[in-house]
Write a protein that holds these residues in place. Structure first.
Motif, PDB file in Angstrom:
ATOM      1  N   ASN A 198       0.848  -1.292  -0.025  1.00  0.00           N
ATOM      2  CA  ASN A 198       0.165  -0.069  -0.131  1.00  0.00           C
ATOM      3  C   ASN A 198       0.900   1.356  -0.097  1.00  0.00           C
ATOM      4  N   ALA A 199       2.028   1.155   0.735  1.00  0.00           N
ATOM      5  CA  ALA A 199       3.092   2.397   0.646  1.00  0.00           C
ATOM      6  C   ALA A 199       3.667   2.548  -0.780  1.00  0.00           C
ATOM      7  N   ASP A 200       3.876   1.347  -1.253  1.00  0.00           N
ATOM      8  CA  ASP A 200       4.494   1.344  -2.513  1.00  0.00           C
ATOM      9  C   ASP A 200       4.214   0.231  -3.339  1.00  0.00           C
ATOM     10  N   LEU A 201       3.790   0.409  -4.696  1.00  0.00           N
ATOM     11  CA  LEU A 201       3.058  -0.745  -5.192  1.00  0.00           C
ATOM     12  C   LEU A 201       4.505  -1.434  -5.646  1.00  0.00           C
ATOM     13  N   ARG A 202       5.706  -0.961  -5.839  1.00  0.00           N
ATOM     14  CA  ARG A 202       6.936  -1.627  -6.145  1.00  0.00           C
ATOM     15  C   ARG A 202       7.254  -2.840  -5.157  1.00  0.00           C
ATOM     16  N   ASN A 203       6.636  -2.607  -4.071  1.00  0.00           N
ATOM     17  CA  ASN A 203       7.105  -3.593  -2.940  1.00  0.00           C
ATOM     18  C   ASN A 203       6.380  -5.224  -3.263  1.00  0.00           C
ATOM     19  N   VAL A 204       5.594  -5.014  -4.318  1.00  0.00           N
ATOM     20  CA  VAL A 204       4.717  -6.261  -4.455  1.00  0.00           C
ATOM     21  C   VAL A 204       5.599  -7.501  -4.476  1.00  0.00           C
ATOM     22  N   PRO A 230       0.029 -10.819  -9.364  1.00  0.00           N
ATOM     23  CA  PRO A 230      -0.501  -9.814  -8.383  1.00  0.00           C
ATOM     24  C   PRO A 230      -0.766  -8.453  -9.058  1.00  0.00           C
ATOM     25  N   VAL A 231      -2.059  -7.752  -8.737  1.00  0.00           N
ATOM     26  CA  VAL A 231      -2.485  -6.534  -9.384  1.00  0.00           C
ATOM     27  C   VAL A 231      -3.295  -5.470  -8.489  1.00  0.00           C
ATOM     28  N   LYS A 232      -3.412  -4.343  -8.843  1.00  0.00           N
ATOM     29  CA  LYS A 232      -4.110  -3.278  -8.127  1.00  0.00           C
ATOM     30  C   LYS A 232      -5.282  -2.870  -9.141  1.00  0.00           C
ATOM     31  N   ASN A 233      -6.338  -2.957  -8.998  1.00  0.00           N
ATOM     32  CA  ASN A 233      -7.301  -2.211  -9.900  1.00  0.00           C
ATOM     33  C   ASN A 233      -7.411  -0.640  -9.640  1.00  0.00           C
ATOM     34  N   TYR A 234      -7.872   0.301 -10.502  1.00  0.00           N
ATOM     35  CA  TYR A 234      -8.067   1.555 -10.316  1.00  0.00           C
ATOM     36  C   TYR A 234      -9.491   1.541  -9.585  1.00  0.00           C
ATOM     37  N   HIS A 235      -9.314   2.285  -8.249  1.00  0.00           N
ATOM     38  CA  HIS A 235     -10.525   2.101  -7.218  1.00  0.00           C
ATOM     39  C   HIS A 235     -10.851   3.501  -6.876  1.00  0.00           C
ATOM     40  N   ASP A 243       2.868   2.463 -11.967  1.00  0.00           N
ATOM     41  CA  ASP A 243       2.994   1.347 -11.587  1.00  0.00           C
ATOM     42  C   ASP A 243       1.877   0.146 -11.539  1.00  0.00           C
ATOM     43  N   LEU A 244       0.775   0.893 -11.170  1.00  0.00           N
ATOM     44  CA  LEU A 244      -0.446   0.008 -11.089  1.00  0.00           C
ATOM     45  C   LEU A 244      -0.739  -0.405 -12.543  1.00  0.00           C
ATOM     46  N   MET A 246       1.262  -0.751 -14.981  1.00  0.00           N
ATOM     47  CA  MET A 246       2.661  -1.958 -15.312  1.00  0.00           C
ATOM     48  C   MET A 246       2.025  -3.226 -14.832  1.00  0.00           C
ATOM     49  N   LEU A 247       1.555  -3.477 -13.676  1.00  0.00           N
ATOM     50  CA  LEU A 247       1.185  -4.712 -13.278  1.00  0.00           C
ATOM     51  C   LEU A 247      -0.028  -5.245 -13.932  1.00  0.00           C
ATOM     52  N   ILE A 248      -1.094  -4.417 -14.368  1.00  0.00           N
ATOM     53  CA  ILE A 248      -2.085  -5.078 -15.248  1.00  0.00           C
ATOM     54  C   ILE A 248      -1.435  -5.258 -16.734  1.00  0.00           C
ATOM     55  N   LEU A 249      -0.899  -4.336 -17.102  1.00  0.00           N
ATOM     56  CA  LEU A 249      -0.135  -4.774 -18.608  1.00  0.00           C
ATOM     57  C   LEU A 249       0.398  -6.093 -18.634  1.00  0.00           C
ATOM     58  N   MET A 250       1.301  -6.328 -17.357  1.00  0.00           N
ATOM     59  CA  MET A 250       1.861  -7.600 -17.526  1.00  0.00           C
ATOM     60  C   MET A 250       1.119  -8.640 -17.516  1.00  0.00           C
ATOM     61  N   ALA A 251      -0.058  -8.684 -16.638  1.00  0.00           N
ATOM     62  CA  ALA A 251      -1.031  -9.635 -16.713  1.00  0.00           C
ATOM     63  C   ALA A 251      -1.677  -9.764 -18.098  1.00  0.00           C
ATOM     64  N   LEU A 252      -2.063  -8.475 -18.783  1.00  0.00           N
ATOM     65  CA  LEU A 252      -3.009  -8.721 -19.938  1.00  0.00           C
ATOM     66  C   LEU A 252      -2.066  -9.127 -21.075  1.00  0.00           C
ATOM     67  N   ARG A 253      -0.787  -8.936 -20.904  1.00  0.00           N
ATOM     68  CA  ARG A 253       0.187  -9.417 -22.018  1.00  0.00           C
ATOM     69  C   ARG A 253       0.122 -10.885 -22.087  1.00  0.00           C
ATOM     70  N   GLN A 254       0.161 -11.482 -20.982  1.00  0.00           N
ATOM     71  CA  GLN A 254       0.043 -12.905 -20.722  1.00  0.00           C
ATOM     72  C   GLN A 254      -1.103 -13.754 -21.288  1.00  0.00           C
ATOM     73  N   MET A 255      -2.353 -12.901 -21.014  1.00  0.00           N
ATOM     74  CA  MET A 255      -3.499 -13.317 -21.550  1.00  0.00           C
ATOM     75  C   MET A 255      -3.599 -13.536 -22.910  1.00  0.00           C
ATOM     76  N   ILE A 256      -3.254 -12.356 -23.445  1.00  0.00           N
ATOM     77  CA  ILE A 256      -3.138 -12.350 -24.875  1.00  0.00           C
ATOM     78  C   ILE A 256      -2.133 -13.429 -25.582  1.00  0.00           C
ATOM     79  N   ASN A 257      -1.007 -13.646 -24.812  1.00  0.00           N
ATOM     80  CA  ASN A 257      -0.020 -14.541 -25.348  1.00  0.00           C
ATOM     81  C   ASN A 257      -0.819 -16.140 -25.534  1.00  0.00           C
ATOM     82  N   PHE A 258      -1.345 -16.396 -24.273  1.00  0.00           N
ATOM     83  CA  PHE A 258      -2.058 -17.840 -24.131  1.00  0.00           C
ATOM     84  C   PHE A 258      -3.125 -17.957 -25.014  1.00  0.00           C
TER      85      PHE A 258
END
Length: 269
Positions: A198-204, A230-235, A243-244, A246-258
């Motif tokens: 919560n303090a810094d997403l880069r600590n995920v 692991p992701v955080k959605n816009y809320h 940073d938020l 970047m995490l989403i795009l990593m997941a999305l890229r994998q979905m597209i590849n699969f």
């Protein structure tokens, strides 16, 4: 963390399904089916991806803030507008009713959605599944109607509380495996689950708690750790967060590849 622009360009420039005459197949797309417990962030994940790719805050997939009952009642396909009006990205997302303790989506409805038998607009009924004589039953689904990737969406702070629902989710995963559909998971609300994140997403990826929840989800569902994101959605945010995204795009890229691999394999058989 510094490669957001590269990931974004990769997703925005994604153009699969080239035909022999090098013309794009406009009717084909990758279909990503999201499933999971009620209130864990399926609709919010769709909105966050929409926001990132369109460059402005959106809220097309209505998301509820009160837990206990699924806010999503209807089977809906979400397309994301690309550039000029009337053009869309070659991937779509389907949101469905969530699992609940004593009700929620029927497992059979998820299976039928994976197989392409569910038409847009179908209203989920916790007490009965879609019948073959229902007008929303698609008798002859095309490859484009079928799910090409199955994504489990689970909140990082609630993995341990899902022992009863895990049985249902494992059944869905087995059905997808029988159909050959690739699977992955996203662990949402990581900021709410861990103060360090919560303090810094880069600590995920430094968080022992987040790692433990990923391992627990992997053990419970049988999904490999490298297929859990692991992701955080816009809320509450009203401005972009690199940073938020970047995490989403990593997941999305994998979905597209699969999804692309699955569709290509289907076309070769």
């Amino acid at each position: 963390w510094k490669d957001k622009a590269g990931y974004l360009q990769s997703v925005r420039g994604f153009e699969p399904f080239q035909s022999h005459n090098n013309e794009k197949n406009k009717d084909q797309h990758i279909r990503v089916l999201l499933y999971g417990p009620t209130g864990h962030g399926k609709s919010s994940f769709i909105n966050t991806m929409d926001t990132i790719l369109r460059g402005r805050m959106t809220g097309r997939a209505l998301a509820g803030t009160i837990g206990g009952t699924s806010f999503t009642q209807q089977y809906t396909t979400y397309k994301i507008t690309k550039g000029e009006h009337g053009t869309f990205y070659p991937f779509v997302f389907n949101d469905i009713m969530g699992f609940e303790k004593d009700k929620g989506v029927c497992e059979e409805d998820i299976k039928r959605a994976m197989m392409g038998h569910v038409k847009d607009g179908y209203m989920f009924n916790p007490l009965s599944t879609l019948s073959t004589d229902d007008p929303y039953y698609n008798t002859n689904p095309s490859l484009s109607d079928k799910a090409h990737v199955l994504v489990c969406v689970v909140s990082a702070s609630k993995v341990r509380l899902l022992s009863r629902l895990m049985t249902n989710m494992r059944k869905v995963r087995r059905e997808a495996s029988d159909l050959g559909i690739p699977q992955m998971a996203i662990l949402t609300k990581i900021d709410e689950a861990c103060p360090k994140v919560n303090a810094d997403l880069r600590n995920v990826y430094k968080s022992k708690f987040v790692k433990k929840q990923m391992e627990l989800l992997s053990e419970s569902l049988g999904i490999p750790l490298n297929c859990i994101f692991p992701v955080k959605n816009y809320h509450s945010e009203i401005t972009p967060n690199d940073d938020l995204e970047m995490l989403i795009l990593m997941a999305l890229r994998q979905m597209i590849n699969f999804g692309e691999d699955f569709v290509n394999d289907c076309k070769c058989t």
